[in-house]
Design a protein around this motif. Structure first.
Motif, PDB file in Angstrom:
ATOM      1  N   VAL A  88       0.749  -1.149  -0.040  1.00 39.17           N
ATOM      2  CA  VAL A  88       0.165  -0.073  -0.016  1.00 39.17           C
ATOM      3  C   VAL A  88       0.907   1.273   0.035  1.00 39.17           C
ATOM      4  CG1 VAL A  88      -1.671   1.414   1.465  1.00 39.17           C
ATOM      5  CG2 VAL A  88      -2.199  -0.980   0.900  1.00 39.17           C
ATOM      6  N   LEU A  89       1.960   1.142   0.793  1.00 37.43           N
ATOM      7  CA  LEU A  89       2.919   2.240   0.870  1.00 37.43           C
ATOM      8  C   LEU A  89       3.379   2.554  -0.661  1.00 37.43           C
ATOM      9  CD1 LEU A  89       4.897   1.802   4.162  1.00 37.43           C
ATOM     10  CD2 LEU A  89       3.363   3.717   3.672  1.00 37.43           C
ATOM     11  N   VAL A  90       3.775   1.466  -1.430  1.00 38.47           N
ATOM     12  CA  VAL A  90       4.273   1.758  -2.678  1.00 38.47           C
ATOM     13  C   VAL A  90       3.016   2.358  -3.667  1.00 38.47           C
ATOM     14  CG1 VAL A  90       4.956   0.398  -5.079  1.00 38.47           C
ATOM     15  CG2 VAL A  90       5.853   0.007  -2.496  1.00 38.47           C
ATOM     16  N   GLY A  91       1.957   1.802  -3.394  1.00 43.74           N
ATOM     17  CA  GLY A  91       0.920   2.364  -4.272  1.00 43.74           C
ATOM     18  C   GLY A  91       0.550   3.719  -3.998  1.00 43.74           C
ATOM     19  N   LEU A  92       0.542   4.038  -2.734  1.00 46.12           N
ATOM     20  CA  LEU A  92       0.173   5.557  -2.127  1.00 46.12           C
ATOM     21  C   LEU A  92       1.049   6.494  -3.057  1.00 46.12           C
ATOM     22  CD1 LEU A  92      -0.608   5.348   1.523  1.00 46.12           C
ATOM     23  CD2 LEU A  92      -1.973   5.671  -0.489  1.00 46.12           C
ATOM     24  N   ALA A  93       2.189   6.056  -3.112  1.00 49.35           N
ATOM     25  CA  ALA A  93       3.279   7.272  -3.688  1.00 49.35           C
ATOM     26  C   ALA A  93       3.001   7.650  -5.152  1.00 49.35           C
ATOM     27  CB  ALA A  93       4.707   6.500  -3.883  1.00 49.35           C
ATOM     28  N   ASP A  94       2.272   6.725  -6.024  1.00 49.47           N
ATOM     29  CA  ASP A  94       2.067   7.221  -7.542  1.00 49.47           C
ATOM     30  C   ASP A  94       0.515   7.359  -7.568  1.00 49.47           C
ATOM     31  OD1 ASP A  94       1.641   7.201 -10.007  1.00 49.47           O
ATOM     32  OD2 ASP A  94       2.261   5.115 -10.384  1.00 49.47           O
ATOM     33  N   ARG A  95       0.224   8.806  -7.606  1.00 53.37           N
ATOM     34  CA  ARG A  95      -1.224   9.042  -7.579  1.00 53.37           C
ATOM     35  C   ARG A  95      -2.014   8.665  -8.713  1.00 53.37           C
ATOM     36  NH1 ARG A  95      -4.051  13.262  -4.789  1.00 53.37           N
ATOM     37  NH2 ARG A  95      -6.072  13.744  -5.829  1.00 53.37           N
ATOM     38  N   ARG A  96      -1.447   8.536  -9.785  1.00 55.07           N
ATOM     39  CA  ARG A  96      -2.050   7.979 -11.223  1.00 55.07           C
ATOM     40  C   ARG A  96      -2.570   6.459 -10.993  1.00 55.07           C
ATOM     41  NH1 ARG A  96       1.637  11.101 -14.290  1.00 55.07           N
ATOM     42  NH2 ARG A  96       0.453  12.779 -15.135  1.00 55.07           N
ATOM     43  N   ALA A  97      -1.859   5.806  -9.976  1.00 52.53           N
ATOM     44  CA  ALA A  97      -2.284   4.250  -9.730  1.00 52.53           C
ATOM     45  C   ALA A  97      -2.893   4.158  -8.509  1.00 52.53           C
ATOM     46  CB  ALA A  97      -0.785   3.658  -9.384  1.00 52.53           C
ATOM     47  N   TRP A  98      -3.619   5.142  -8.004  1.00 48.90           N
ATOM     48  CA  TRP A  98      -4.703   5.018  -7.135  1.00 48.90           C
ATOM     49  C   TRP A  98      -5.841   4.028  -7.376  1.00 48.90           C
ATOM     50  CZ3 TRP A  98      -4.980  10.290  -3.714  1.00 48.90           C
ATOM     51  CH2 TRP A  98      -3.638  10.416  -3.152  1.00 48.90           C
ATOM     52  N   PRO A  99      -6.385   4.142  -8.600  1.00 43.84           N
ATOM     53  CA  PRO A  99      -7.364   3.324  -9.130  1.00 43.84           C
ATOM     54  C   PRO A  99      -6.994   1.823  -8.935  1.00 43.84           C
ATOM     55  CG  PRO A  99      -7.417   5.289 -10.434  1.00 43.84           C
ATOM     56  CD  PRO A  99      -6.116   5.486  -9.539  1.00 43.84           C
ATOM     57  N   ALA A 100      -5.695   1.777  -9.351  1.00 42.44           N
ATOM     58  CA  ALA A 100      -5.233   0.257  -9.236  1.00 42.44           C
ATOM     59  C   ALA A 100      -5.030  -0.092  -7.942  1.00 42.44           C
ATOM     60  CB  ALA A 100      -4.124   0.110 -10.211  1.00 42.44           C
ATOM     61  N   LEU A 101      -4.446   0.811  -6.930  1.00 44.08           N
ATOM     62  CA  LEU A 101      -4.274   0.438  -5.541  1.00 44.08           C
ATOM     63  C   LEU A 101      -5.657   0.150  -4.994  1.00 44.08           C
ATOM     64  CD1 LEU A 101      -2.731   0.345  -3.133  1.00 44.08           C
ATOM     65  CD2 LEU A 101      -3.036   2.722  -2.712  1.00 44.08           C
ATOM     66  N   SER A 102      -6.707   0.889  -5.300  1.00 45.28           N
ATOM     67  CA  SER A 102      -7.916   0.512  -4.396  1.00 45.28           C
ATOM     68  C   SER A 102      -8.319  -0.991  -5.083  1.00 45.28           C
ATOM     69  CB  SER A 102      -9.153   1.595  -4.741  1.00 45.28           C
ATOM     70  OG  SER A 102      -9.400   1.657  -6.204  1.00 45.28           O
ATOM     71  N   ALA A 103      -8.368  -1.083  -6.284  1.00 45.64           N
ATOM     72  CA  ALA A 103      -8.845  -2.305  -7.219  1.00 45.64           C
ATOM     73  C   ALA A 103      -7.959  -3.620  -6.353  1.00 45.64           C
ATOM     74  CB  ALA A 103      -8.455  -2.338  -8.509  1.00 45.64           C
ATOM     75  N   ALA A 104      -6.576  -3.308  -5.901  1.00 42.10           N
ATOM     76  CA  ALA A 104      -5.876  -4.211  -5.474  1.00 42.10           C
ATOM     77  C   ALA A 104      -6.150  -4.723  -3.843  1.00 42.10           C
ATOM     78  CB  ALA A 104      -4.369  -4.031  -5.436  1.00 42.10           C
ATOM     79  N   ILE A 105      -6.565  -3.776  -3.250  1.00 43.85           N
ATOM     80  CA  ILE A 105      -7.080  -3.910  -1.929  1.00 43.85           C
ATOM     81  C   ILE A 105      -8.503  -4.800  -1.849  1.00 43.85           C
ATOM     82  CG2 ILE A 105      -7.882  -2.626   0.181  1.00 43.85           C
ATOM     83  CD1 ILE A 105      -5.811  -0.342  -0.572  1.00 43.85           C
ATOM     84  N   ASP A 106      -9.453  -4.340  -2.804  1.00 48.26           N
ATOM     85  CA  ASP A 106     -10.766  -4.941  -2.947  1.00 48.26           C
ATOM     86  C   ASP A 106     -10.513  -6.524  -3.454  1.00 48.26           C
ATOM     87  OD1 ASP A 106     -13.480  -4.704  -3.145  1.00 48.26           O
ATOM     88  OD2 ASP A 106     -13.280  -5.190  -5.134  1.00 48.26           O
ATOM     89  N   ALA A 107      -9.332  -6.757  -4.237  1.00 45.94           N
ATOM     90  CA  ALA A 107      -9.367  -8.028  -4.754  1.00 45.94           C
ATOM     91  C   ALA A 107      -8.666  -8.661  -3.440  1.00 45.94           C
ATOM     92  CB  ALA A 107      -8.031  -8.139  -5.839  1.00 45.94           C
ATOM     93  N   ALA A 108      -7.745  -8.370  -2.724  1.00 48.94           N
ATOM     94  CA  ALA A 108      -7.160  -8.811  -1.595  1.00 48.94           C
ATOM     95  C   ALA A 108      -8.532  -9.416  -0.772  1.00 48.94           C
ATOM     96  CB  ALA A 108      -6.176  -8.082  -1.004  1.00 48.94           C
ATOM     97  N   ARG A 109      -9.068  -8.401  -0.310  1.00 46.11           N
ATOM     98  CA  ARG A 109     -10.340  -8.711   0.500  1.00 46.11           C
ATOM     99  C   ARG A 109     -11.292  -9.908   0.111  1.00 46.11           C
ATOM    100  NH1 ARG A 109     -13.568  -3.297   1.636  1.00 46.11           N
ATOM    101  NH2 ARG A 109     -14.146  -3.478  -0.544  1.00 46.11           N
ATOM    102  N   ARG A 110     -11.131 -10.191  -1.268  1.00 50.61           N
ATOM    103  CA  ARG A 110     -12.138 -11.184  -1.871  1.00 50.61           C
ATOM    104  C   ARG A 110     -11.199 -12.497  -2.097  1.00 50.61           C
ATOM    105  NH1 ARG A 110     -16.684  -8.888  -4.383  1.00 50.61           N
ATOM    106  NH2 ARG A 110     -16.592  -6.705  -4.183  1.00 50.61           N
ATOM    107  N   GLY A 111      -9.806 -12.286  -1.700  1.00 52.82           N
ATOM    108  CA  GLY A 111      -9.007 -13.572  -1.672  1.00 52.82           C
ATOM    109  C   GLY A 111      -8.014 -13.736  -2.674  1.00 52.82           C
ATOM    110  N   ALA A 112      -7.844 -12.506  -3.506  1.00 53.15           N
ATOM    111  CA  ALA A 112      -6.764 -12.504  -4.660  1.00 53.15           C
ATOM    112  C   ALA A 112      -5.827 -11.592  -4.215  1.00 53.15           C
ATOM    113  CB  ALA A 112      -7.444 -12.326  -6.050  1.00 53.15           C
ATOM    114  N   GLY A 113      -4.525 -12.052  -4.241  1.00 49.71           N
ATOM    115  CA  GLY A 113      -3.380 -11.287  -3.639  1.00 49.71           C
ATOM    116  C   GLY A 113      -2.611 -10.676  -4.985  1.00 49.71           C
ATOM    117  N   GLY A 114      -2.994 -11.209  -6.193  1.00 47.83           N
ATOM    118  CA  GLY A 114      -1.879 -10.803  -7.270  1.00 47.83           C
ATOM    119  C   GLY A 114      -1.850  -9.214  -7.312  1.00 47.83           C
ATOM    120  N   GLY A 115      -2.873  -8.420  -7.333  1.00 43.35           N
ATOM    121  CA  GLY A 115      -2.569  -7.073  -7.174  1.00 43.35           C
ATOM    122  C   GLY A 115      -1.352  -6.270  -6.235  1.00 43.35           C
ATOM    123  N   LEU A 116      -1.676  -6.715  -5.082  1.00 44.64           N
ATOM    124  CA  LEU A 116      -0.745  -6.353  -3.770  1.00 44.64           C
ATOM    125  C   LEU A 116       0.625  -7.005  -4.294  1.00 44.64           C
ATOM    126  CD1 LEU A 116      -2.766  -6.675  -0.752  1.00 44.64           C
ATOM    127  CD2 LEU A 116      -2.289  -4.449  -2.196  1.00 44.64           C
ATOM    128  N   GLY A 117       0.824  -8.310  -4.715  1.00 46.34           N
ATOM    129  CA  GLY A 117       2.021  -8.981  -4.796  1.00 46.34           C
ATOM    130  C   GLY A 117       2.563  -8.192  -5.905  1.00 46.34           C
TER     131      GLY A 117
END
Length: 513
Positions: free
Chosen positions: A334-363
């Protein structure tokens, strides 16, 4: 030092600067006096240096190798805007062999404009060659009538002597440390192993990978480019290299824009507490942005990360790249993702995917730190070596435990993770010649851009560092993410006017969010 600085996607200087009407907000100026806080009232400010074309350049530009071209193919450069690669031979200058040995600093030129503009990035971000190429994709074509960008893989990064000295399992263990743990004994053993292995692997080269010697590499590059003065953009910790350059070679400073200047405090505790506060503030800005765009995290994104960490403690996830996504990896991703404002939509999608059991985005977010990408070594090692070589701060277990408890209370999401970084240099040799606090005395005006919520180079540290420079002029953006160039049209226009026209913005200019 920032051991989880983002693998930041290139941001666009002059982004959106095209002919015709503009809908940019006007620059908002405070009511304070002009000039820099570091400039004595009775001392005349040096003039902005002219843009002189190179004379007797010696650097040889050649076709870039395939592995470099593969790293910069996305996003593609505009048609007709080519790249060339070269190298500059500089002196290694290890304390064990002063003035001896050589290092080949790799550089990449984008465009054919007559004035080389050197680009220096964070030691933990994209290598400078990649950063410059991606920056160029956002620039208007007429910018390259005046400038060519010269990205530098500074020593210890990219293709210029990257350390790659930490055993992979130790790197994963450190990054995976649970952020709720406040007992320093849990962090110190892997940190000791990392430091010991780097000393064994790198031997006499180890202490030569630092900011002090990188500044000399830039002067060697200046000479090879045939420039009487160096013109440059620094991003994040890359800005610090340029302030050290200005301190050592004030009469060779041209036009410098520093986007996210890190704190120059000799005590790492001071600087890193600001990083913890900056990360917390950036998470708040991210959550507000998430609500405004109706993101996947629902009406209360602030609680998404704490809930996810609880979930991951009970059941960690596996990412396709082999990374085990537990709470430690999640926070650091999340710290990595927060640094790049253009990637904030990808960061929120990665967090949501992890909540649903998929860790690929955070990985994927953490992969450049622990695995490396595109043939590049893991940035963890770069930051460890350069960061520990640049600081004298070494703390006892009792001090580390006290700081961790304090920061966890103040900054509940990120305080402990940031405190962990203080343990990483514990077994590191204390540098015999630490980097002094730069003042750039006698240098011409330097434009410093700061961002209100920056998780890597927070604004309070930027303002303190700028205040210590002789002729710094500060422009602040009331936004979030790492850096203002390309995000704030107001700050970007101020930088553009300075670089192209030599127009110095008013000190204290405040740009709207």
């Amino acid at each position: 030092m920032s051991l989880l600085a983002a693998s930041v996607a290139a941001v666009g200087l002059l982004a959106g600067c095209t002919a015709g009407p503009s809908d940019r907000p006007e620059i908002v100026v405070n009511d304070g006096p002009g000039g820099s806080p570091g400039t004595p009232g009775d001392a005349p400010t040096p003039a902005v240096p002219p843009l002189e074309e190179p004379q007797r350049a010696s650097i040889r530009w050649n076709t870039c190798p395939d592995n470099v071209l593969a790293r910069i193919e996305q996003p593609p450069l505009p048609a007709g805007l080519g790249v060339q690669c070269g190298r500059v031979r500089s002196t290694m200058d290890s304390p064990y062999a002063p003035g001896r040995g050589f290092i080949n600093v790799q550089v990449l030129k984008v465009g054919t404009g007559p004035i080389p503009l050197v680009v220096v990035n964070d030691v933990g971000g994209q290598p400078g060659m990649v950063y410059a190429a991606r920056l160029a994709t956002t620039l208007p074509r007429d910018f390259f009538q005046r400038f060519s960008l010269v990205g530098v893989d500074r020593r210890g990064t990219g293709n210029t002597e990257p350390p790659d000295c930490v055993p992979p399992e130790i790197r994963v263990e450190i990054v995976g440390t649970d952020p709720t743990g406040t007992d320093a004994d849990d962090w110190l053993d892997p940190a000791k192993t990392a430091g010991q292995q780097c000393q064994i692997e790198l031997e006499s080269k180890l202490p030569a990978l630092d900011t002090w010697r990188t500044a000399v590499d830039l002067d060697t590059l200046r000479q090879a480019l045939g420039l009487p003065r160096l013109h440059a953009i620094g991003h994040g910790e890359g800005s610090r290299v340029l302030t050290v350059y200005a301190d050592r070679f004030p009469d060779r400073v041209g036009r410098f824009v520093l986007d996210g200047l890190p704190d120059a405090a000799q005590d790492a505790v001071i600087g890193l507490e600001d990083v913890a506060a900056g990360a917390q503030a950036t998470w708040q800005a991210f959550a507000e942005d998430c609500v405004n765009r109706g993101c996947e995290l629902g009406a209360d994104p602030h609680q998404a990360l704490p809930a996810l960490l609880t979930q991951l403690r009970a059941q960690p996830l596996s990412a396709p790249n082999g990374i085990r996504v537990g709470p430690g990896v999640a926070v650091r991703a999340v710290l990595v993702g927060l640094a790049d404002r253009r990637a904030w939509p990808a960061l929120s999608a990665a967090i949501d995917a992890a909540r649903r059991g998929a860790g690929g985005g955070l990985g994927a977010l953490i992969a450049p730190v622990v695995l490396g990408t595109d043939g590049q070594s893991p940035t963890f090692d770069n930051e460890l070596v350069v960061g520990c070589n640049d600081t004298r701060t070494r703390l006892t277990v009792e001090q580390l435990n006290g700081i961790a408890r304090d920061w966890t209370s103040k900054y509940p999401l990120f305080g402990t993770v940031i405190a962990h970084r203080l343990a990483l240099c514990g077994v590191w040799p204390v540098p015999s010649t630490p980097v002094p606090t730069p003042t750039a005395k006698g240098a011409p005006p330097i434009v410093v851009l700061g961002t209100a919520s920056d998780p890597v180079t927070p604004l309070p540290g930027t303002e303190r560092a700028a205040g210590q420079l002789d002729n710094a002029v500060v422009v602040t953006w009331q936004g979030g993410g790492h850096g203002a160039l390309g995000y704030s049209s107001c700050a970007t226009d101020a930088a553009r006017a300075f670089l192209i026209d030599g127009t110095v913005p008013r000190h204290g200019t405040a740009c709207p969010p």
